[in-house]
Motif scaffolding. Sequence first.
Motif, PDB file in Angstrom:
ATOM      1  N   ALA A 225       0.826  -1.212   0.000  1.00  0.00           N
ATOM      2  CA  ALA A 225       0.000   0.000   0.000  1.00  0.00           C
ATOM      3  C   ALA A 225       0.856   1.255   0.000  1.00  0.00           C
ATOM      4  N   ALA A 226       1.996   1.210   0.690  1.00  0.00           N
ATOM      5  CA  ALA A 226       2.840   2.394   0.792  1.00  0.00           C
ATOM      6  C   ALA A 226       3.748   2.580  -0.412  1.00  0.00           C
ATOM      7  N   ALA A 227       4.143   1.474  -1.066  1.00  0.00           N
ATOM      8  CA  ALA A 227       5.222   1.597  -2.054  1.00  0.00           C
ATOM      9  C   ALA A 227       4.957   0.911  -3.382  1.00  0.00           C
ATOM     10  N   VAL A 228       3.775   0.312  -3.589  1.00  0.00           N
ATOM     11  CA  VAL A 228       3.568  -0.455  -4.814  1.00  0.00           C
ATOM     12  C   VAL A 228       3.656   0.419  -6.061  1.00  0.00           C
ATOM     13  N   HIS A 229       3.303   1.706  -5.942  1.00  0.00           N
ATOM     14  CA  HIS A 229       3.361   2.581  -7.106  1.00  0.00           C
ATOM     15  C   HIS A 229       4.805   2.900  -7.513  1.00  0.00           C
ATOM     16  N   ARG A 230       5.780   2.561  -6.661  1.00  0.00           N
ATOM     17  CA  ARG A 230       7.183   2.768  -7.006  1.00  0.00           C
ATOM     18  C   ARG A 230       7.881   1.461  -7.394  1.00  0.00           C
ATOM     19  N   MET A 231       7.196   0.341  -7.313  1.00  0.00           N
ATOM     20  CA  MET A 231       7.817  -0.960  -7.528  1.00  0.00           C
ATOM     21  C   MET A 231       7.712  -1.413  -8.979  1.00  0.00           C
ATOM     22  N   ARG A 232       8.605  -2.319  -9.366  1.00  0.00           N
ATOM     23  CA  ARG A 232       8.437  -3.051 -10.618  1.00  0.00           C
ATOM     24  C   ARG A 232       7.449  -4.174 -10.342  1.00  0.00           C
ATOM     25  N   ARG A 233       6.245  -3.963 -10.775  1.00  0.00           N
ATOM     26  CA  ARG A 233       5.154  -4.827 -10.367  1.00  0.00           C
ATOM     27  C   ARG A 233       5.376  -6.289 -10.721  1.00  0.00           C
TER      28      ARG A 233
ATOM     29  N   LEU B 222       6.643 -16.886 -17.823  1.00  0.00           N
ATOM     30  CA  LEU B 222       7.344 -16.789 -19.104  1.00  0.00           C
ATOM     31  C   LEU B 222       6.492 -16.146 -20.195  1.00  0.00           C
ATOM     32  N   ARG B 223       5.215 -15.970 -19.949  1.00  0.00           N
ATOM     33  CA  ARG B 223       4.325 -15.418 -20.965  1.00  0.00           C
ATOM     34  C   ARG B 223       4.597 -13.926 -21.159  1.00  0.00           C
ATOM     35  N   PRO B 224       4.603 -13.433 -22.426  1.00  0.00           N
ATOM     36  CA  PRO B 224       4.922 -12.016 -22.671  1.00  0.00           C
ATOM     37  C   PRO B 224       3.846 -11.052 -22.194  1.00  0.00           C
ATOM     38  N   GLU B 225       2.598 -11.538 -22.012  1.00  0.00           N
ATOM     39  CA  GLU B 225       1.521 -10.621 -21.628  1.00  0.00           C
ATOM     40  C   GLU B 225       1.799  -9.917 -20.306  1.00  0.00           C
ATOM     41  N   TRP B 226       2.567 -10.548 -19.421  1.00  0.00           N
ATOM     42  CA  TRP B 226       2.807  -9.968 -18.108  1.00  0.00           C
ATOM     43  C   TRP B 226       3.621  -8.680 -18.172  1.00  0.00           C
ATOM     44  N   ARG B 227       4.293  -8.420 -19.308  1.00  0.00           N
ATOM     45  CA  ARG B 227       5.056  -7.173 -19.401  1.00  0.00           C
ATOM     46  C   ARG B 227       4.152  -5.950 -19.260  1.00  0.00           C
ATOM     47  N   GLY B 228       2.883  -6.091 -19.632  1.00  0.00           N
ATOM     48  CA  GLY B 228       1.947  -4.977 -19.502  1.00  0.00           C
ATOM     49  C   GLY B 228       1.709  -4.558 -18.074  1.00  0.00           C
TER      50      GLY B 228
END
Length: 433
Positions: free
Chosen positions: A297-305, A415-421
């Motif tokens: 909640a505090a830092a997810v907007h700064r993380m590489r999701r 491994l699926r490319p869709e997760w890059r989004g």
Amino acid sequence: MTAHTSTEALAEGRAPGRRSLRPLGGVLAAMAVSSTGTRISAVALPWFVLVTTGSTTRTGLVAFCEMVPYVLVKALTGPLVDRAGPRSVSWVSDVVSAIAVGMVPLLHSLHALSFWLLLVLVAVVGTARGPGDLAKEVMVPEAAERASIPLERAAGLAGVTERLASTVGPAIGSSAVAFFGPLTALTANALCFVLGSAVVMLTLPRRGHASPAPSLSARPADSGYWRRFGDGFRFLRTEPLFLIVVVTICVTNFLDAALTTLLIPTWARESGNGPSAIGLTSSVLGFAAVGGSLIAAAAVHRMRRRVVFFAGFLLAGAPRFLVLAADVPMWAVPTVFAVSGFGVGFLNPILGAITFERVPRPLLGRVTALADALAWAGIPLGGLVAGAAVTSFGLTAVLLAGGAAHFLTTALSALRPEWRGMDTPRGREALKT
């Protein structure tokens, strides 16, 4: 962020332009008490069936009969939530759930509760819980706007609330079962639903005032149910990230349902640890998940999701199965569950933020309903399949197979490319243009 008129603001008892924390607090409080009641039932109901019937198959069947209508009705009520408003759907659903759960101890005390009647009552609970849970989830983004806080933080707070319920509920449930019996715990569940309904009625405005997206403004307000339902499917088809999320979560939810509804209670009984072990593992996992959710909640907007999400996913799944299958000291079990819980805490805040960013507000109910229902489609089968598998192959073999399946699902999906989004968030305003 959607602007509100002065008239609307005054009607809600606040000055124009001033943020209001009351709706967000109300949503989170309603989620907390209703989810706590559900977690109490998750301990009490399987234990009640196990001790009264001695059958793992029947225990799995009870979970199946609750979750099938939960998933189906939740999928179909998205247009209703968007049309009627989540507030009304939420409090009515909680009242129906309270009545159905309360009938279980009442009828048992009157010696009128057959196993088949129990299945009907849990099916009613599942039918009501689906729309109720959906409605509370849909209210989060508008409440966040009224409170003027980022969507990531609101999703994180909702995740914290859910995890707190996952911590407190099993602890209350296992203590109530141990000291007073499972029927007392089910009565507490019914009271939680009553309280959740009251919170929604007292704290939330009757209708939201979110502005519709221009791309959907041409849709007639009285368009047919199936036409509005189809809008949700059309949106999902255009979002490959949503589709891969749904498939992955569907498989892991099936495995998690098998673990929580059948395998852990069976392990607790066969190991001699009793219902207190169910509450201990769930509470430890919940406390650790709260910590993970607070960080998210505090830092997810700064993380590489994507990196954070899959790291949490790997911790959350297979270790819990494997530690129960291994012959380890009891202290090792809650230790592993704590590590898994910390990983769990990061998952829903990230998924919630992605949903709130990408789904236009007028479609939020039906898209969320479809995505959740598809992701939960395997849950009704989890306990049922696990019960039959334990009867045929034994508890240890099923736990090992479940752990391996969870790990492979997570690793192969990554491994699926869709997760890059996941790392290229799109704001709601971008969707409206």
